[in-house]
Each structure stands twice: as structure tokens, then as C-alpha cells.
Design a protein around this motif. Structure first.
Motif, PDB file in Angstrom:
ATOM      1  N   LYS A  48       0.827  -1.217   0.000  1.00  0.00           N
ATOM      2  CA  LYS A  48       0.000   0.000   0.000  1.00  0.00           C
ATOM      3  C   LYS A  48       0.857   1.260   0.000  1.00  0.00           C
ATOM      4  CE  LYS A  48      -0.538  -0.227   4.981  1.00  0.00           C
ATOM      5  NZ  LYS A  48      -1.401  -0.328   6.120  1.00  0.00           N
ATOM      6  N   PHE A  51       7.140   2.488  -0.694  1.00  0.00           N
ATOM      7  CA  PHE A  51       8.469   2.487  -0.095  1.00  0.00           C
ATOM      8  C   PHE A  51       8.584   1.427   0.989  1.00  0.00           C
ATOM      9  CE2 PHE A  51       5.795   5.829   1.801  1.00  0.00           C
ATOM     10  CZ  PHE A  51       5.691   5.371   3.103  1.00  0.00           C
ATOM     11  N   PRO A  56      13.109   0.790  12.999  1.00  0.00           N
ATOM     12  CA  PRO A  56      13.891   1.070  14.215  1.00  0.00           C
ATOM     13  C   PRO A  56      14.343   2.528  14.355  1.00  0.00           C
ATOM     14  CG  PRO A  56      14.527  -1.050  13.317  1.00  0.00           C
ATOM     15  CD  PRO A  56      13.578  -0.439  12.329  1.00  0.00           C
ATOM     16  N   ALA A  90      -0.731  -1.108  -4.191  1.00  0.00           N
ATOM     17  CA  ALA A  90      -2.096  -1.591  -3.992  1.00  0.00           C
ATOM     18  C   ALA A  90      -2.306  -1.981  -2.544  1.00  0.00           C
ATOM     19  CB  ALA A  90      -2.337  -2.823  -4.875  1.00  0.00           C
ATOM     20  N   GLU A  91      -3.461  -1.636  -2.023  1.00  0.00           N
ATOM     21  CA  GLU A  91      -3.811  -2.073  -0.670  1.00  0.00           C
ATOM     22  C   GLU A  91      -4.669  -3.326  -0.769  1.00  0.00           C
ATOM     23  OE1 GLU A  91      -5.258   0.870   1.987  1.00  0.00           O
ATOM     24  OE2 GLU A  91      -5.309  -0.597   3.622  1.00  0.00           O
ATOM     25  N   VAL A  92      -4.227  -4.372  -0.116  1.00  0.00           N
ATOM     26  CA  VAL A  92      -4.977  -5.630  -0.167  1.00  0.00           C
ATOM     27  C   VAL A  92      -6.108  -5.588   0.849  1.00  0.00           C
ATOM     28  CG1 VAL A  92      -4.827  -8.118   0.259  1.00  0.00           C
ATOM     29  CG2 VAL A  92      -3.007  -6.943  -0.990  1.00  0.00           C
ATOM     30  N   ALA A 117       2.909 -10.791   4.160  1.00  0.00           N
ATOM     31  CA  ALA A 117       3.983 -10.212   4.995  1.00  0.00           C
ATOM     32  C   ALA A 117       3.575  -8.793   5.367  1.00  0.00           C
ATOM     33  CB  ALA A 117       5.296 -10.234   4.225  1.00  0.00           C
ATOM     34  N   SER A 120       2.429  -5.498  11.262  1.00  0.00           N
ATOM     35  CA  SER A 120       1.509  -5.254  12.376  1.00  0.00           C
ATOM     36  C   SER A 120       1.087  -3.789  12.403  1.00  0.00           C
ATOM     37  CB  SER A 120       2.201  -5.620  13.696  1.00  0.00           C
ATOM     38  OG  SER A 120       3.446  -4.957  13.785  1.00  0.00           O
ATOM     39  N   ILE A 311       4.848 -14.531   6.926  1.00  0.00           N
ATOM     40  CA  ILE A 311       6.191 -14.353   7.511  1.00  0.00           C
ATOM     41  C   ILE A 311       6.261 -13.014   8.240  1.00  0.00           C
ATOM     42  CG2 ILE A 311       7.573 -15.823   5.983  1.00  0.00           C
ATOM     43  CD1 ILE A 311       7.986 -13.500   4.111  1.00  0.00           C
ATOM     44  N   ASP A 313       6.103 -10.229  11.382  1.00  0.00           N
ATOM     45  CA  ASP A 313       5.249  -9.920  12.541  1.00  0.00           C
ATOM     46  C   ASP A 313       3.909 -10.649  12.514  1.00  0.00           C
ATOM     47  OD1 ASP A 313       7.144  -8.210  13.481  1.00  0.00           O
ATOM     48  OD2 ASP A 313       5.941  -6.380  13.332  1.00  0.00           O
ATOM     49  N   ALA A 330      12.702  -7.430  13.746  1.00  0.00           N
ATOM     50  CA  ALA A 330      13.185  -7.481  12.372  1.00  0.00           C
ATOM     51  C   ALA A 330      13.908  -8.797  12.057  1.00  0.00           C
ATOM     52  CB  ALA A 330      14.105  -6.296  12.120  1.00  0.00           C
ATOM     53  N   ALA A 333      11.647 -11.582  11.045  1.00  0.00           N
ATOM     54  CA  ALA A 333      11.099 -11.323   9.709  1.00  0.00           C
ATOM     55  C   ALA A 333      12.138 -11.632   8.627  1.00  0.00           C
ATOM     56  CB  ALA A 333      10.640  -9.868   9.619  1.00  0.00           C
ATOM     57  N   HIS A 395      22.775  -0.609  13.301  1.00  0.00           N
ATOM     58  CA  HIS A 395      21.688   0.081  12.589  1.00  0.00           C
ATOM     59  C   HIS A 395      22.169   0.695  11.282  1.00  0.00           C
ATOM     60  CE1 HIS A 395      19.509  -0.677  16.259  1.00  0.00           C
ATOM     61  NE2 HIS A 395      18.411  -0.325  15.636  1.00  0.00           N
TER      62      HIS A 395
HETATM   63  C1  FAD Z   1       9.022   2.209  16.296  1.00  0.00           C
HETATM   64  C2  FAD Z   1       9.523   0.827  16.066  1.00  0.00           C
HETATM   65  C3  FAD Z   1      10.817   0.488  16.412  1.00  0.00           C
HETATM   66  C4  FAD Z   1      11.290  -0.790  16.207  1.00  0.00           C
HETATM   67  N1  FAD Z   1      12.571  -1.089  16.558  1.00  0.00           N
HETATM   68  C5  FAD Z   1      13.059  -2.316  16.320  1.00  0.00           C
HETATM   69  C6  FAD Z   1      14.413  -2.625  16.617  1.00  0.00           C
HETATM   70  O1  FAD Z   1      15.169  -1.775  17.117  1.00  0.00           O
HETATM   71  N2  FAD Z   1      14.856  -3.888  16.334  1.00  0.00           N
HETATM   72  C7  FAD Z   1      14.031  -4.837  15.790  1.00  0.00           C
HETATM   73  O2  FAD Z   1      14.485  -5.961  15.535  1.00  0.00           O
HETATM   74  N3  FAD Z   1      12.750  -4.578  15.502  1.00  0.00           N
HETATM   75  C8  FAD Z   1      12.250  -3.333  15.735  1.00  0.00           C
HETATM   76  N4  FAD Z   1      10.940  -3.057  15.429  1.00  0.00           N
HETATM   77  C9  FAD Z   1      10.088  -4.136  14.911  1.00  0.00           C
HETATM   78  C10 FAD Z   1      10.352  -4.376  13.420  1.00  0.00           C
HETATM   79  O3  FAD Z   1      10.319  -3.149  12.720  1.00  0.00           O
HETATM   80  C11 FAD Z   1       9.289  -5.323  12.884  1.00  0.00           C
HETATM   81  O4  FAD Z   1       9.366  -6.527  13.591  1.00  0.00           O
HETATM   82  C12 FAD Z   1       9.492  -5.594  11.408  1.00  0.00           C
HETATM   83  O5  FAD Z   1       9.330  -4.416  10.657  1.00  0.00           O
HETATM   84  C13 FAD Z   1       8.518  -6.651  10.906  1.00  0.00           C
HETATM   85  O6  FAD Z   1       8.720  -6.839   9.556  1.00  0.00           O
HETATM   86  P1  FAD Z   1       7.508  -7.282   8.625  1.00  0.00           P
HETATM   87  O7  FAD Z   1       8.077  -7.453   7.265  1.00  0.00           O
HETATM   88  O8  FAD Z   1       6.782  -8.405   9.235  1.00  0.00           O
HETATM   89  O9  FAD Z   1       6.497  -6.041   8.653  1.00  0.00           O
HETATM   90  P2  FAD Z   1       6.729  -4.534   8.249  1.00  0.00           P
HETATM   91  O10 FAD Z   1       8.173  -4.203   8.208  1.00  0.00           O
HETATM   92  O11 FAD Z   1       5.837  -3.742   9.131  1.00  0.00           O
HETATM   93  O12 FAD Z   1       6.174  -4.456   6.759  1.00  0.00           O
HETATM   94  C14 FAD Z   1       4.820  -4.655   6.426  1.00  0.00           C
HETATM   95  C15 FAD Z   1       4.589  -4.123   5.018  1.00  0.00           C
HETATM   96  O13 FAD Z   1       3.281  -4.512   4.605  1.00  0.00           O
HETATM   97  C16 FAD Z   1       2.621  -3.434   3.995  1.00  0.00           C
HETATM   98  N5  FAD Z   1       1.175  -3.645   4.199  1.00  0.00           N
HETATM   99  C17 FAD Z   1       0.522  -3.800   5.366  1.00  0.00           C
HETATM  100  N6  FAD Z   1      -0.785  -4.033   5.161  1.00  0.00           N
HETATM  101  C18 FAD Z   1      -0.962  -4.035   3.830  1.00  0.00           C
HETATM  102  C19 FAD Z   1      -2.097  -4.227   2.978  1.00  0.00           C
HETATM  103  N7  FAD Z   1      -3.305  -4.501   3.476  1.00  0.00           N
HETATM  104  N8  FAD Z   1      -1.937  -4.150   1.649  1.00  0.00           N
HETATM  105  C20 FAD Z   1      -0.694  -3.887   1.116  1.00  0.00           C
HETATM  106  N9  FAD Z   1       0.396  -3.706   1.858  1.00  0.00           N
HETATM  107  C21 FAD Z   1       0.284  -3.786   3.196  1.00  0.00           C
HETATM  108  C22 FAD Z   1       3.172  -2.211   4.731  1.00  0.00           C
HETATM  109  O14 FAD Z   1       3.025  -1.034   3.934  1.00  0.00           O
HETATM  110  C23 FAD Z   1       4.628  -2.605   4.944  1.00  0.00           C
HETATM  111  O15 FAD Z   1       5.445  -2.206   3.859  1.00  0.00           O
HETATM  112  C24 FAD Z   1      10.448  -1.770  15.623  1.00  0.00           C
HETATM  113  C25 FAD Z   1       9.141  -1.432  15.261  1.00  0.00           C
HETATM  114  C26 FAD Z   1       8.677  -0.145  15.468  1.00  0.00           C
HETATM  115  C27 FAD Z   1       7.277   0.205  15.059  1.00  0.00           C
END
Ligand code: FAD
Length: 440
Positions: A48, A51, A56, A90-92, A117, A120, A311, A313, A330, A333, A395
Motif C-alpha cells: 500500500k 516504499f 527502528p 495496492a492495498e490488499v 507479509a 503489524s 512471515i 510480525d 526485524a 522477519a 543500525h
Molecule cells: C518504532 C519501532 C521500532 C522498532 N525497533 C526495532 C528494533 O530496534 N529492532 C528490531 O528488531 N525490531 C524493531 N521493530 C520491529 C520491526 O520493525 C518489525 O518486527 C518488522 O518491521 C517486521 O517486519 P515485517 O516485514 O513483518 O512487517 P513490516 O516491516 O511492518 O512491513 C509490512 C509491510 O506490509 C505493507 N502492508 C501492510 N498491510 C498491507 C495491505 N493490506 N496491503 C498492502 N500492503 C500492506 C506495509 O506497507 C509494509 O510495507 C520496531 C518497530 C517499530 C514500530
């Protein structure tokens, strides 16, 4: 000329290759795709946002330390030269495992294999007035909203003669004592210490208060106690007012209601107290967990749903070591994304999965203000400057793109030397949104 695909309305080229549809370009999604580069599959990536963001460091954008474009990378740039990948903005909304279709706001697409993926979203635990009047810290828009809100409220405090109003405008409440809350509280209190007097001579330093409210009896609850104690001591030295064993019950927009019937006057409330899975609709309710994650087997396949995988969160995979599921970080993931790529290729070629997932915990860390951090690596806990050097190095290496690494690195060196935060800009006015809250 590329012929039009009859199995999608998203303008995709037709293919005889197996099609893997990936929803989400977060840490999990991009690591899966990188591993499948040049493999004989058609990859369709839906996100959606256009980028990928490095969550973090969101807190540094929120407190005006970094510009947003130094921690986000355009998806099309990230995957330039990937001939087997098609990206759609696209938003699913829904998936349908029976017809193997994914429905989005711009059309539908059929898949052979689906990887969810989606990460959260902020969890307000059903507190409607908190969701309506506060802001979370989950994506780059939140970070920019926090930056605007803090600066707007300081501007308003500079001109009001009403003492109650001034107090509410200069009180900043952060809810949630995990890494995000601790990092934000440290950064905000350093803003007060080093910049308030220079930028806002109308506001006395002692007027600005930073509160950190945590429901349990310690900060950084997922780290060892030594790390929690260090975080508590360091934040206390930075004059953050820490309230442990305290839950927030409501927020009117100017008053925070605490469980012990106490209230805090504050016009800014930042909520970092929890997240829940961002699962699209359409999967059987039995596959969901209380925290809105999706139950998967050790190969990340959604329970009871062939060829649908999750996969990162959103994935709830339990084993003896992790009975509540892996932490939403991260590394989980990244590792799941890479391994699922291998397992999918094996499944396509041989009809079976190759390797079950086993999480290798590489440790966790959090900064507490400038030049101070805590890190848990294996069985040992690092504290102070050394941990901060480690945090900075890890980082810096993890941010996507050379230009981003360079921008962040230069910014950090400047701040290390003189604590100037160059980005104290209100680009667009922030008003708390009327977030709809689903009961969890
Ligand atoms: C403020 C903050 C600080 C953090 N600090 C750390 C840290 O220091 N170390 C660490 O290990 N982890 C950290 N985390 C956690 C880490 O960022 C997450 O665990 C990680 O991003 C999970 O990866 P992911 O791919 O599952 O989800 P995300 O990285 O959240 O990616 C999800 C993707 O899905 C897309 N999406 C969601 N819903 C839809 C939809 N319906 N349709 C289309 N696209 C969609 C989003 O746009 C996004 O691009 C932090 C998180 C936050 C919020």
C-alpha cells in the motif's frame, strides 16, 4: 509485446512460470524477494506504500533528528533490475484461498503461492478515546505527525498566558516502556535539555515534562533486568518521569486518565504500548490468534490453507522455546523471509519443503539518549557507550541503500559533536485523527 494476463486485473504480463504473490515490502517481504531474484518464478509484490521503511529509526524522525527520506527506500528503486518482479501500489483488502485470488483497491490477482507479509499495526486494546486523540509510532507518517505535534504544541505554549493550558502543552506523555517508548522518551528529554532554551526562550526548561507510562513493573520487559535497570536509571537522570505499574484508561485530548484514578494534564500522547497483526480478511477465523496474527506451521504455511504463507510480525509460529510465538522483531522477519524463499523453490521443484524454521536470536538493543544504550547479545548485557557504538554500527549497516547509510551517518556525527537537530520543521499541521478502533 507482452500479452495481458487473464489471471489478474492488475495489468500483469502473462506467464507460464509459477506466480508468487507477496503482500508487503517490509523486512520479511524484501528478504524473500531478494532470495528469489533470478529464480524461475513470477513475483508479484503488492504494497500500500511505494516504499520500504526502516522502523527502528522512526523515533529519530519523530524527534527531528533525521529526515524521513534517509530511512525509507522506494520499492521500485530497491528492486531495479529484478526482471522476474512486478510491483503494484495496492492495498490488499481480502484474500480468497478457494479461488486463489487476492483482492486489492485497484483490482484482483490470482496466485499459485501467496505470501502474506503485512506486519503489524498499533494496538489500542479497545481504548477508543486514546486511539482518537493520540498518535502511535508505527510508520513514517506517524513519525512526521509526532514531530509536527510536538513542535506545534511548543509554539502554542510559547504564546499562551493560561497556566493550565501552558502546562498541558508542555507535558508529553509516552505510553509503553518497550524499546520504542524508551528511545522516544530519551530523545525527547534530550531535546528539552539541549534545544529548548535555544529554540524557545519563552519556555522554561522545567516546564517541559516527559512522562513514560508502563503497565508492568519494569522498562524493556523483553530484555534482562540489568538492561531494564540501566534504562530506568539513565532516563531518570534525563529527568523523564517514569510511572511503572500504571495503565492508561483513557485520554480526553488534554487529560490522561490513569488506572489509579490519577490524571496527567497533557496535550500530547504518544502510544507505543502494543501492536497486533495486520492480517487481510478472508482467512478462516481459526487461523487467527488473539493478537491478530496468523497461525503457521514450521514452514510458515497458514494452518489449514495450502499454498498460503505468512512471515514476519504477522506469523504466529510456536515451538517449545517460543510458546507464545516469536517476538515481533526485524530478525525474525528477515530469517523467515530468506528461509521461505528456499522452501518455496523446493516445494515447486520437488513437492516438499526443505527446512523447518528455527529462530537464531542475535540479540536485542535500545538507545537511551545520546551516547547511551543497552544491548543483550547471547547471555551478556552491554550498557552505556560501548552498547551505543554497537547499536549505531548495527543500525547503520542494516539501513537499505548506500545514500541512506551516508545521510544517517553524517547526521549522527553532527549530532554527536554538537547536538544540533536540523529538521525541526512543521511541514504539515497535525490534528489527531479519528482512528477507528476494533475491539481485540
Ligand atoms: C518504532 C519501532 C521500532 C522498532 N525497533 C526495532 C528494533 O530496534 N529492532 C528490531 O528488531 N525490531 C524493531 N521493530 C520491529 C520491526 O520493525 C518489525 O518486527 C518488522 O518491521 C517486521 O517486519 P515485517 O516485514 O513483518 O512487517 P513490516 O516491516 O511492518 O512491513 C509490512 C509491510 O506490509 C505493507 N502492508 C501492510 N498491510 C498491507 C495491505 N493490506 N496491503 C498492502 N500492503 C500492506 C506495509 O506497507 C509494509 O510495507 C520496531 C518497530 C517499530 C514500530
Amino acid at each position: 509485446m507482452v500479452s495481458q494476463c487473464p489471471y489478474s486485473s492488475l495489468c500483469l504480463p502473462a506467464t507460464d512460470l509459477p506466480r508468487i504473490v507477496v503482500i508487503g515490502a517490509g523486512f520479511a517481504g524484501i528478504n524473500l524477494i531478494k532470495k528469489l531474484h533470478n529464480s524461475p518464478v513470477q513475483l508479484v509484490l503488492l504494497d500500500k506504500n511505494n516504499f520500504h521503511q526502516f522502523q527502528p529509526l522512526l523515533y529519530q524522525v519523530a524527534i527531528a533528528g533525521l529526515e524521513p527520506d534517509s530511512i525509507v527506500t522506494p520499492i521500485r528503486k530497491l528492486f531495479q533490475g529484478y526482471r522476474n518482479l512486478i510491483y503494484r501500489l495496492a492495498e490488499v483488502n481480502r484474500v480468497d484461498p478457494d479461488s486463489r485470488r487476492v483482492f486489492t483497491d485497484i483490482g484482483w490477482v490470482q496466485y499459485d503461492y501467496l505470501v502474506i507479509a503485512t506486519g503489524s499495526v498499533t494496538n489500542y486494546f479497545g481504548l477508543e478515546d486514546v486511539a482518537r486523540n493520540s498518535v502511535g509510532l508505527k510508520d513514517i507518517r506517524d513519525a512526521l505527525d509526532i514531530r509536527s505535534w510536538v513542535l506545534q504544541n511548543l509554539e502554542a505554549a510559547a504564546i499562551t498566558c493560561d497556566q493550565n493550558e501552558k502546562e498541558a502543552l508542555t507535558n508529553f506523555v509516552i505510553v509503553g516502556g518497550g524499546p520504542a517508548g524508551v528511545e522516544l522518551a530519551g530523545a525527547l528529554s534530550e531535546f528539552r535539555r539541549y534545544l529548548l532554551r535555544k529554540d524557545y526562550p519563552e519556555i522554561a526548561e522545567e516546564w517541559m515534562k516527559v512522562y513514560l507510562v508502563e503497565a508492568t513493573d519494569r522498562l524493556l520487559g523483553t530484555m534482562p533486568e540489568a538492561a531494564s535497570d540501566h534504562a530506568f536509571r539513565t532516563l531518570s537522570q534525563l529527568e523523564v518521569e517514569i510511572r511503572l505499574n500504571t495503565t492508561v484508561q483513557g485520554y480526553t485530548g488534554s487529560e490522561v486518565l490513569l488506572a489509579d484514578n490519577q490524571t496527567l494534564l497533557a496535550k500530547t500522547l504518544i502510544w507505543t504500548a502494543g501492536v497486533k497483526g495486520a492480517a487481510p480478511e478472508g482467512l478462516a477465523p481459526e487461523s487467527g490468534t488473539k493478537g491478530r496474527r496468523l497461525k503457521v506451521d514450521p514452514f510458515n504455511q497458514v494452518e489449514g490453507c495450502r499454498h498460503v504463507f505468512t512471515i514476519g510480525d504477522i506469523a504466529a509460529m510456536t515451538d517449545e522455546e517460543w510458546p507464545q510465538g516469536h517476538p515481533m522483531v526485524a530478525q525474525v522477519a528477515i530469517q523467515q523471509g530468506k528461509l521461505l524463499a528456499e522452501n518455496l523453490l523446493h516445494l515447486i521443484r520437488h513437492g516438499t519443503f526443505k527446512t523447518a524454521f528455527h529462530y537464531r536470536d542475535k540479540g536485542s538493543m535500545a538507545t537511551i539518549g545520546k551516547r547511551n544504550a543497552v544491548a543483550k547479545i547471547g547471555g551478556s548485557v552491554w550498557k552505556g557507550k560501548l552498547a551505543w557504538v554497537l547499536w549505531s554500527t548495527v543500525h547503520l549497516f542494516s539501513i537499505t541503500g548506500f545514500k541512506n547509510k551516508l545521510m544517517v551517518g553524517i547526521n549522527w556525527i553532527i549530532r554527536y559533536l554538537n547536538y544540533e537537530k536540523a529538521n525541526r520543521l512543521i511541514i504539515r499541521e497535525f490534528k489527531p485523527q479519528q482512528t477507528k478502533v476494533e475491539q481485540t
